[in-house]
Design a protein around this motif. Structure first.
Motif, PDB file in Angstrom:
ATOM      1  N   TRP A 252       0.993  -1.164  -0.052  1.00 35.97           N
ATOM      2  CA  TRP A 252      -0.017   0.154  -0.013  1.00 35.97           C
ATOM      3  C   TRP A 252       0.824   1.247   0.072  1.00 35.97           C
ATOM      4  CZ3 TRP A 252       0.558   3.578   3.996  1.00 35.97           C
ATOM      5  CH2 TRP A 252       1.045   2.907   5.082  1.00 35.97           C
ATOM      6  N   ARG A 253       2.270   1.150   0.656  1.00 32.51           N
ATOM      7  CA  ARG A 253       2.940   2.416   0.793  1.00 32.51           C
ATOM      8  C   ARG A 253       3.206   2.817  -0.814  1.00 32.51           C
ATOM      9  NH1 ARG A 253       4.732   3.290   5.636  1.00 32.51           N
ATOM     10  NH2 ARG A 253       4.752   1.704   7.120  1.00 32.51           N
ATOM     11  N   ARG A 254       3.308   1.828  -1.721  1.00 31.33           N
ATOM     12  CA  ARG A 254       3.534   2.338  -3.300  1.00 31.33           C
ATOM     13  C   ARG A 254       2.513   2.656  -4.162  1.00 31.33           C
ATOM     14  NH1 ARG A 254       6.632  -2.307  -2.018  1.00 31.33           N
ATOM     15  NH2 ARG A 254       5.272  -3.403  -3.435  1.00 31.33           N
ATOM     16  N   GLU A 255       1.090   2.108  -3.477  1.00 32.30           N
ATOM     17  CA  GLU A 255       0.162   2.036  -4.441  1.00 32.30           C
ATOM     18  C   GLU A 255      -0.987   3.204  -3.881  1.00 32.30           C
ATOM     19  OE1 GLU A 255      -0.144   0.402  -6.996  1.00 32.30           O
ATOM     20  OE2 GLU A 255       1.552  -0.537  -6.835  1.00 32.30           O
ATOM     21  N   MET A 256      -1.143   3.364  -2.700  1.00 37.51           N
ATOM     22  CA  MET A 256      -2.247   4.248  -2.328  1.00 37.51           C
ATOM     23  C   MET A 256      -1.740   5.523  -2.220  1.00 37.51           C
ATOM     24  SD  MET A 256      -4.369   1.866   0.647  1.00 37.51           S
ATOM     25  CE  MET A 256      -5.726   2.880   0.648  1.00 37.51           C
ATOM     26  N   ALA A 257      -2.886   6.488  -2.544  1.00 36.35           N
ATOM     27  CA  ALA A 257      -2.645   7.899  -2.416  1.00 36.35           C
ATOM     28  C   ALA A 257      -2.999   8.438  -1.027  1.00 36.35           C
ATOM     29  CB  ALA A 257      -3.366   8.687  -3.846  1.00 36.35           C
ATOM     30  N   ALA A 258      -2.591   9.421  -0.995  1.00 40.52           N
ATOM     31  CA  ALA A 258      -2.649  10.377   0.400  1.00 40.52           C
ATOM     32  C   ALA A 258      -3.987  10.618   0.583  1.00 40.52           C
ATOM     33  CB  ALA A 258      -1.807  11.656   0.445  1.00 40.52           C
ATOM     34  N   ASP A 259      -4.661  10.884  -0.532  1.00 40.22           N
ATOM     35  CA  ASP A 259      -6.138  11.348  -0.175  1.00 40.22           C
ATOM     36  C   ASP A 259      -7.096  10.067  -0.134  1.00 40.22           C
ATOM     37  OD1 ASP A 259      -5.603  10.493  -3.149  1.00 40.22           O
ATOM     38  OD2 ASP A 259      -7.856  10.762  -3.401  1.00 40.22           O
ATOM     39  N   GLU A 260      -6.682   8.748  -0.460  1.00 43.13           N
ATOM     40  CA  GLU A 260      -7.076   7.562  -0.091  1.00 43.13           C
ATOM     41  C   GLU A 260      -7.028   7.346   1.257  1.00 43.13           C
ATOM     42  OE1 GLU A 260      -7.232   4.648  -4.031  1.00 43.13           O
ATOM     43  OE2 GLU A 260      -4.892   5.382  -3.395  1.00 43.13           O
ATOM     44  N   LEU A 261      -5.753   7.308   1.764  1.00 45.46           N
ATOM     45  CA  LEU A 261      -5.151   7.024   3.071  1.00 45.46           C
ATOM     46  C   LEU A 261      -6.144   8.037   3.832  1.00 45.46           C
ATOM     47  CD1 LEU A 261      -1.426   6.645   2.720  1.00 45.46           C
ATOM     48  CD2 LEU A 261      -3.231   4.813   2.944  1.00 45.46           C
ATOM     49  N   SER A 262      -6.546   9.327   3.614  1.00 42.84           N
ATOM     50  CA  SER A 262      -7.196  10.375   4.330  1.00 42.84           C
ATOM     51  C   SER A 262      -8.680   9.813   4.568  1.00 42.84           C
ATOM     52  CB  SER A 262      -7.007  11.574   4.069  1.00 42.84           C
ATOM     53  OG  SER A 262      -7.870  11.725   2.754  1.00 42.84           O
ATOM     54  N   ARG A 263      -9.146   8.999   4.021  1.00 44.22           N
ATOM     55  CA  ARG A 263     -10.552   8.463   3.951  1.00 44.22           C
ATOM     56  C   ARG A 263     -10.792   7.363   4.702  1.00 44.22           C
ATOM     57  NH1 ARG A 263     -12.604   7.195  -0.345  1.00 44.22           N
ATOM     58  NH2 ARG A 263     -11.016   7.554  -1.761  1.00 44.22           N
ATOM     59  N   ILE A 264      -9.635   6.633   5.336  1.00 44.06           N
ATOM     60  CA  ILE A 264      -9.980   5.342   6.246  1.00 44.06           C
ATOM     61  C   ILE A 264     -10.357   5.917   7.455  1.00 44.06           C
ATOM     62  CG2 ILE A 264      -8.459   3.684   7.216  1.00 44.06           C
ATOM     63  CD1 ILE A 264      -6.519   3.714   4.957  1.00 44.06           C
ATOM     64  N   GLY A 265     -11.484   5.241   7.958  1.00 41.16           N
ATOM     65  CA  GLY A 265     -12.241   5.370   9.058  1.00 41.16           C
ATOM     66  C   GLY A 265     -11.410   5.187  10.310  1.00 41.16           C
ATOM     67  N   PRO A 266     -12.037   5.821  11.341  1.00 46.09           N
ATOM     68  CA  PRO A 266     -11.273   5.738  12.692  1.00 46.09           C
ATOM     69  C   PRO A 266     -11.241   4.038  13.378  1.00 46.09           C
ATOM     70  CG  PRO A 266     -13.524   6.592  13.142  1.00 46.09           C
ATOM     71  CD  PRO A 266     -13.056   6.746  11.532  1.00 46.09           C
ATOM     72  N   ALA A 267     -12.215   3.382  12.815  1.00 44.96           N
ATOM     73  CA  ALA A 267     -12.295   1.849  13.150  1.00 44.96           C
ATOM     74  C   ALA A 267     -11.032   1.114  12.489  1.00 44.96           C
ATOM     75  CB  ALA A 267     -13.622   1.162  12.812  1.00 44.96           C
ATOM     76  N   ALA A 268     -11.026   1.414  11.233  1.00 42.33           N
ATOM     77  CA  ALA A 268     -10.176   0.669  10.426  1.00 42.33           C
ATOM     78  C   ALA A 268      -8.668   1.417  10.748  1.00 42.33           C
ATOM     79  CB  ALA A 268     -10.188   1.013   8.945  1.00 42.33           C
ATOM     80  N   ARG A 269      -8.660   2.578  11.155  1.00 42.17           N
ATOM     81  CA  ARG A 269      -7.164   2.870  11.678  1.00 42.17           C
ATOM     82  C   ARG A 269      -6.908   2.295  13.031  1.00 42.17           C
ATOM     83  NH1 ARG A 269      -5.364   7.303   8.964  1.00 42.17           N
ATOM     84  NH2 ARG A 269      -6.791   8.483   7.555  1.00 42.17           N
ATOM     85  N   MET A 270      -7.745   2.123  13.944  1.00 40.05           N
ATOM     86  CA  MET A 270      -7.412   1.197  15.167  1.00 40.05           C
ATOM     87  C   MET A 270      -7.062  -0.110  14.981  1.00 40.05           C
ATOM     88  SD  MET A 270     -10.419   2.768  17.658  1.00 40.05           S
ATOM     89  CE  MET A 270      -9.803   1.560  18.875  1.00 40.05           C
ATOM     90  N   LEU A 271      -7.800  -0.575  13.859  1.00 47.61           N
ATOM     91  CA  LEU A 271      -7.235  -1.986  13.772  1.00 47.61           C
ATOM     92  C   LEU A 271      -6.167  -2.140  13.067  1.00 47.61           C
ATOM     93  CD1 LEU A 271      -8.012  -5.059  13.674  1.00 47.61           C
ATOM     94  CD2 LEU A 271      -9.496  -4.886  11.522  1.00 47.61           C
TER      95      LEU A 271
END
Length: 279
Positions: A252-271
């Motif tokens: 994901w470090r090579r593939e996902m853009a910053a705007d995609e990462l910013s839309r990851i929700g809090p529950a997913a971030r905790m996991l």
């Protein structure tokens, strides 16, 4: 979850001399098989028959007539669980093994239902960094959306539900990253969990993988149209033909853009933080 390394884990466990694991079954979720809980003949037909049964039957390499006959010959009073055990027994025997497993990601949210009909079942849940899951999942025909941030959120929501459903079950989690970085230790733990002795040959799963993947057939819809070709199925599982590769962690470090990462929700971030695969 799909694209979490379930085929890798299947190939590793299937390399044990006592354990055979077929391609994904899916038939345990079918309404027809549940309706045939006390009719072995109907239950067996629901396993082999398509469109009412499983479209996967061709993958298993079993003689349909033999299976149906043996199901009809089960003792009086036989139930659905006896038909299911017969299927797994025949599959194991066909591969010279004594025990069988099942690798079907769609059973993730049906574990209590599976345990009710097969109380001896032990569940192994492989968990991979949801961002890597999303990168891979998005490319496949079975992805529910092409939005990678949303796929990460779906990943987290379903893992949370699965963990709640697993309460009281024989359930074990394993990290995808551990299978890659320390496969021997991870497999020793899983073997103990399912009551098998660890065998070093499990680490050489990739030598057998082409033969095992050769079982896979094209999948079709009820109307006969193609869902996915044999070639595409083999392509999406090509990674198991080689030893564990560290570069599969953190894609994901090579593939996902910053705007995609910013839309990851809090529950997913905790996991993501919990599983610590480079989060």
């Amino acid at each position: 979850m799909p694209r979490s390394g379930t085929t890798l884990l299947r190939m590793m466990l299937d390399s044990h001399s006592d354990l055979a694991i077929p391609p994904e079954t899916g038939f345990l979720l079918g309404p027809r098989i549940r309706a045939a809980s006390d009719n072995p003949s109907q239950a067996a037909s629901a396993i082999t028959g398509f469109p009412d049964g499983s479209p996967a039957w061709a993958d298993f390499g079993l003689d349909e007539a033999v299976f149906l006959q043996q199901a009809r010959s089960l003792p009086v009073g036989a139930q659905l669980e006896d038909v299911l055990r017969l299927f797994y027994q025949l599959y194991a025997q066909a591969h010279g093994k004594t025990r069988a497993g099942d690798k079907t990601p769609s059973y993730l949210l049906s574990m209590p239902d599976v345990a009710r009909v097969l109380p001896e079942a032990r569940f192994i849940h492989i968990i991979r960094d949801g961002r890597d899951v999303a990168v891979s999942w998005r490319q496949r025909w079975f992805a529910p959306t092409k939005d990678r941030a949303e796929l990460v959120n779906i990943w987290a929501e379903q893992i949370g539900r699965a963990r709640r459903l697993a309460a009281g079950l024989a359930y074990r989690e394993v990290r995808f990253a551990d299978l890659i970085r320390e496969p021997a230790a991870a497999l020793q733990d899983l073997c103990e969990f399912v009551g098998l002795n660890y065998q070093p040959q499990m680490l050489r799963y990739f030598e057998r993988a082409p033969l095992r993947l050769a079982e896979h057939r094209a999948r079709y819809r009820i109307d006969g149209s193609l869902v996915v070709s044999k070639e595409d199925r083999l392509l999406q599982q090509a990674g198991v033909r080689s030893p564990p590769r560290l570069e599969r962690i953190g894609v994901w470090r090579r593939e996902m853009a910053a705007d995609e990462l910013s839309r990851i929700g809090p529950a997913a971030r905790m996991l993501l933080e919990e599983i610590s695969e480079g989060a």
